[in-house]
Design a protein around this motif. Structure first.
Motif, PDB file in Angstrom:
ATOM      1  N   VAL A 159      18.125  39.466  29.840  1.00  0.00           N
ATOM      2  CA  VAL A 159      19.164  40.050  30.544  1.00  0.00           C
ATOM      3  C   VAL A 159      20.099  39.015  30.966  1.00  0.00           C
ATOM      4  O   VAL A 159      19.872  37.978  30.956  1.00  0.00           O
ATOM      5  N   THR A 160      21.181  39.516  31.424  1.00  0.00           N
ATOM      6  CA  THR A 160      22.241  38.838  31.913  1.00  0.00           C
ATOM      7  C   THR A 160      22.113  39.143  33.538  1.00  0.00           C
ATOM      8  O   THR A 160      22.034  40.447  34.032  1.00  0.00           O
ATOM      9  N   ILE A 161      21.966  38.155  34.247  1.00  0.00           N
ATOM     10  CA  ILE A 161      21.571  38.324  35.563  1.00  0.00           C
ATOM     11  C   ILE A 161      23.031  37.809  36.608  1.00  0.00           C
ATOM     12  O   ILE A 161      23.378  36.729  36.380  1.00  0.00           O
ATOM     13  N   GLU A 162      23.511  38.463  37.482  1.00  0.00           N
ATOM     14  CA  GLU A 162      24.486  37.848  38.411  1.00  0.00           C
ATOM     15  C   GLU A 162      23.708  37.282  39.875  1.00  0.00           C
ATOM     16  O   GLU A 162      22.826  38.328  40.543  1.00  0.00           O
ATOM     17  N   LEU A 163      24.038  36.199  40.209  1.00  0.00           N
ATOM     18  CA  LEU A 163      23.195  35.774  41.264  1.00  0.00           C
ATOM     19  C   LEU A 163      24.273  35.469  42.447  1.00  0.00           C
ATOM     20  O   LEU A 163      25.441  35.222  41.962  1.00  0.00           O
ATOM     21  N   SER A 164      23.860  35.901  43.705  1.00  0.00           N
ATOM     22  CA  SER A 164      24.680  35.707  44.787  1.00  0.00           C
ATOM     23  C   SER A 164      25.028  34.297  45.104  1.00  0.00           C
ATOM     24  O   SER A 164      23.736  33.519  45.055  1.00  0.00           O
ATOM     25  N   PRO A 165      25.790  33.658  45.611  1.00  0.00           N
ATOM     26  CA  PRO A 165      26.010  32.089  45.972  1.00  0.00           C
ATOM     27  C   PRO A 165      25.215  32.030  47.508  1.00  0.00           C
ATOM     28  O   PRO A 165      24.861  30.899  47.845  1.00  0.00           O
ATOM     29  N   TYR A 166      25.045  33.092  48.194  1.00  0.00           N
ATOM     30  CA  TYR A 166      24.419  33.147  49.425  1.00  0.00           C
ATOM     31  C   TYR A 166      23.159  33.228  49.380  1.00  0.00           C
ATOM     32  O   TYR A 166      22.250  32.657  50.241  1.00  0.00           O
TER      33      TYR A 166
END
Length: 178
Positions: A159-166
């Motif tokens: 899968v492609t995951i978007e991570l939050s920079p926080y």
């Protein structure tokens, strides 16, 4: 009625009037509508008009065979339809595109990963591809479009995951690879 003609009188008898009042009013109304249509329509719509605004006129001088110059007014060459047709053509070209361009987001980090555990409430534990084994797995949830289109995510899917920079331990699954 009596009509006198050269010394003799002729009587014209009518049993009823030619048209009743209502019929006469109908005929007058139809004639009035026809005249209104004639005067309201611009019959010479395709002929050059001398009733143009000054910004729409192109004034030129031409010399005649007698040596005098004539001033002529003709409509300007630009039309308002030209721009509309070009805009419509550009819109049609845009609609026929099959490649969808994904908008880049500024504040997210996109990484590739693999689902290692499925949890309740559409949550998944995922490992990041290329990360060291000592790194903790990411807790990821399903994005709205995947939820809307009923995309099934199973253990072992990439899968492609978007991570939050926080918070780099939480993410959002945005795409499941086949």
């Amino acid at each position: 009625e009596c009509v006198e003609e050269v010394g003799c009188s002729i009587f014209i008898e009518r049993s009823r009037p030619l048209l009743s009042y209502q019929e006469t009013m109908k005929v007058l109304f139809v004639q009035l509508c026809a005249l209104l249509c004639l005067f309201s329509s611009n019959v010479s719509g395709f002929a050059p008009s001398s009733r143009l605004a000054p910004s729409q006129r192109v004034i030129g001088t031409t010399s005649t065979s007698s040596g005098t110059e004539e001033h002529s007014c003709r409509p300007a060459a630009t039309t308002s339809l030209f721009g509309k047709k070009a805009a419509r053509a550009a819109g049609n070209e845009r609609k026929n595109k099959t490649v969808r361009v994904k908008k880049p987001k500024d504040d997210v980090i996109e990484v590739e990963g693999t689902v290692i555990e499925s949890m309740p409430n559409a949550m998944f534990r995922c490992t990041i591809d290329g990360a060291p084994d000592t790194q903790d797995p990411v807790l990821a949830t399903i994005s709205g479009k995947i939820r809307k289109n009923f995309v099934k995510i199973l253990v072992g899917d990439s899968v492609t995951i978007e991570l939050s920079p926080y918070d780099l331990t939480r993410g959002r699954i945005t795409f499941r690879k086949r």
